[in-house]
Scaffold this active site. Structure first.
Site, mmCIF file in Angstrom:
data_model
loop_
_atom_site.group_PDB
_atom_site.id
_atom_site.type_symbol
_atom_site.label_atom_id
_atom_site.label_comp_id
_atom_site.label_asym_id
_atom_site.label_seq_id
_atom_site.Cartn_x
_atom_site.Cartn_y
_atom_site.Cartn_z
ATOM 1 N N GLN A 1 -15.295 16.235 67.102
ATOM 2 C CA GLN A 1 -14.432 15.221 66.493
ATOM 3 C C GLN A 1 -12.946 15.516 66.754
ATOM 4 O O GLN A 1 -12.093 15.350 65.883
ATOM 5 C CB GLN A 1 -14.708 15.141 64.997
ATOM 6 C CG GLN A 1 -15.973 14.383 64.641
ATOM 7 C CD GLN A 1 -15.855 12.899 64.934
ATOM 8 O OE1 GLN A 1 -14.768 12.312 64.905
ATOM 9 N NE2 GLN A 1 -16.980 12.256 65.240
ATOM 10 N N SER A 2 -12.633 15.895 67.968
ATOM 11 C CA SER A 2 -11.268 16.283 68.321
ATOM 12 C C SER A 2 -10.304 15.108 68.289
ATOM 13 O O SER A 2 -10.478 14.114 69.013
ATOM 14 C CB SER A 2 -11.268 16.903 69.720
ATOM 15 O OG SER A 2 -9.956 17.065 70.207
ATOM 16 N N ASN A 3 -9.256 15.230 67.467
ATOM 17 C CA ASN A 3 -8.171 14.244 67.493
ATOM 18 C C ASN A 3 -7.412 14.314 68.811
ATOM 19 O O ASN A 3 -6.957 13.292 69.337
ATOM 20 C CB ASN A 3 -7.202 14.503 66.336
ATOM 21 C CG ASN A 3 -7.848 14.383 64.984
ATOM 22 O OD1 ASN A 3 -8.590 13.444 64.732
ATOM 23 N ND2 ASN A 3 -7.572 15.332 64.108
#
Length: 336
Positions: free
Chosen positions: A75-77
């Site tokens: 879930q990397s921004n």
């Protein structure tokens, strides 16, 4: 600090707002709390990586790149904003996502930031937890070069001296806003992970002799490791700017008591902080970074770390898209 010397593509919505959090301040009965809204940088729901990507994509363009490669957690921004920036400038984008949490639910692996990665047209591939992600990126880059591509590799979080320039610039912006408002900032607090945001802020604030301390609330590493990573990158950033030797080790402070069981894993304090800020200030935090950062800020207020009559700024680094990857984490009521 003449940052115009460095290649940059301008696409962030700047200056981001600096706003009071009046209801949260009253609720806590502590210092006057402010929020620097870097969730409003404008690129694919915003976030702190957009500032870094202005300089990173500027460097990529200066080097004739046509493909962007980067890596992060599922879930990397950072991955989401990199995919968006690449799409905006017509570049191919390859994202390598590491399974750091062991969460295999479809919400986590396909929703939130991952959904947006794919909407922006990025090629997304997964890697197991503990993989050497730098080696994985270089292997992909070598393969693409052999096929005639011109890849540009961005480290996780955009955290290198080029990317950190984005937060040197943010430090200039914040101090200018405070000067215009007559605001004496006693502390800046934010979530710290891959080190680039804190390193850039500290480098910029020290270079200006602002006397504004930065407290990073760690989201993944033990304190000594986190502080050393930030210090090393701040030194390299100032070297890159031609300002070597001005930073001291004690300029870098991190509190890593709020990580919980590990990176990206929910904690009770994070849950309560996200709900409290949503219900007092109508601001959305995220489960991985800003939720834990705000948990740390609230706890430090309650412990008396900040003077009650002081002004404390929380830097909102974005990431609310990740909420949709964690729908079961908040135990919210259903319909009545």
């Amino acid at each position: 600090m003449h940052l115009s010397r460095f290649p940059r593509l301008r696409f962030a919505h700047l200056n981001t707002p600096l706003e009071p959090m009046e209801r949260l301040s009253r609720h806590l009965g502590g210092p006057r709390l402010w929020i620097k809204r870097d969730d409003c940088t404008g690129l694919s729901t915003g976030g702190n990586k957009t500032r870094k990507l202005e300089f990173l994509l500027g460097d990529a363009a200066a080097n004739g790149a046509d493909i962007i490669i980067t890596q992060g957690a599922t879930q990397s921004n950072h991955a989401r904003q990199t995919a968006a920036a690449a799409a905006k400038f017509g570049l191919a984008c390859h994202l390598l996502l590491e399974d750091r949490t062991g969460n295999s639910s479809p919400d986590y692996t396909l929703n939130g930031n991952v959904l947006l990665d794919r909407l922006h047209g990025a090629t997304v591939s997964r890697r197991p937890g503990g993989a050497d992600m730098n080696a994985e990126m270089e292997a992909l880059a070598s393969d693409l070069r052999a096929k005639g591509g011109k890849p540009y590799v961005i480290p996780g979080g955009g955290s290198n001296p080029v990317g950190a320039l984005g937060y040197v610039n943010a430090a200039l912006e914040l101090v200018s806003q405070a000067n215009d408002m007559g605001l004496k900032i006693a502390h800046v607090v934010h979530a710290t992970g891959s080190a680039g945001t804190q390193a850039g802020l500290v480098a910029g604030l020290v270079a200006m002799n602002s006397a504004i301390p930065v407290l990073g609330i760690g989201v993944r590493a033990p304190r000594e490791k986190q502080e050393q990573s930030v210090f090393d990158l701040a030194c390299r950033t100032l070297d890159h700017m031609g300002l070597a030797g001005i930073i001291k080790r004690d300029h870098v402070v991190a509190n890593c008591d709020y990580v919980g069981a590990g990176y990206g894993l929910p904690t009770p304090g994070m849950r309560e902080a996200v709900k409290l800020v949503a219900r007092t200030e109508a601001i959305l935090l995220d489960p991985v970074y800003t939720g834990k950062g705000m948990d740390g800020l609230i706890d430090q207020v309650n412990r008396g770390f900040f003077a009650k009559d002081s002004d404390v700024v929380f830097l909102h680094t974005g990431g609310s898209a990740a909420l949709f990857g964690y729908p079961s984490a908040f135990d919210l009521p259903g319909y009545i």
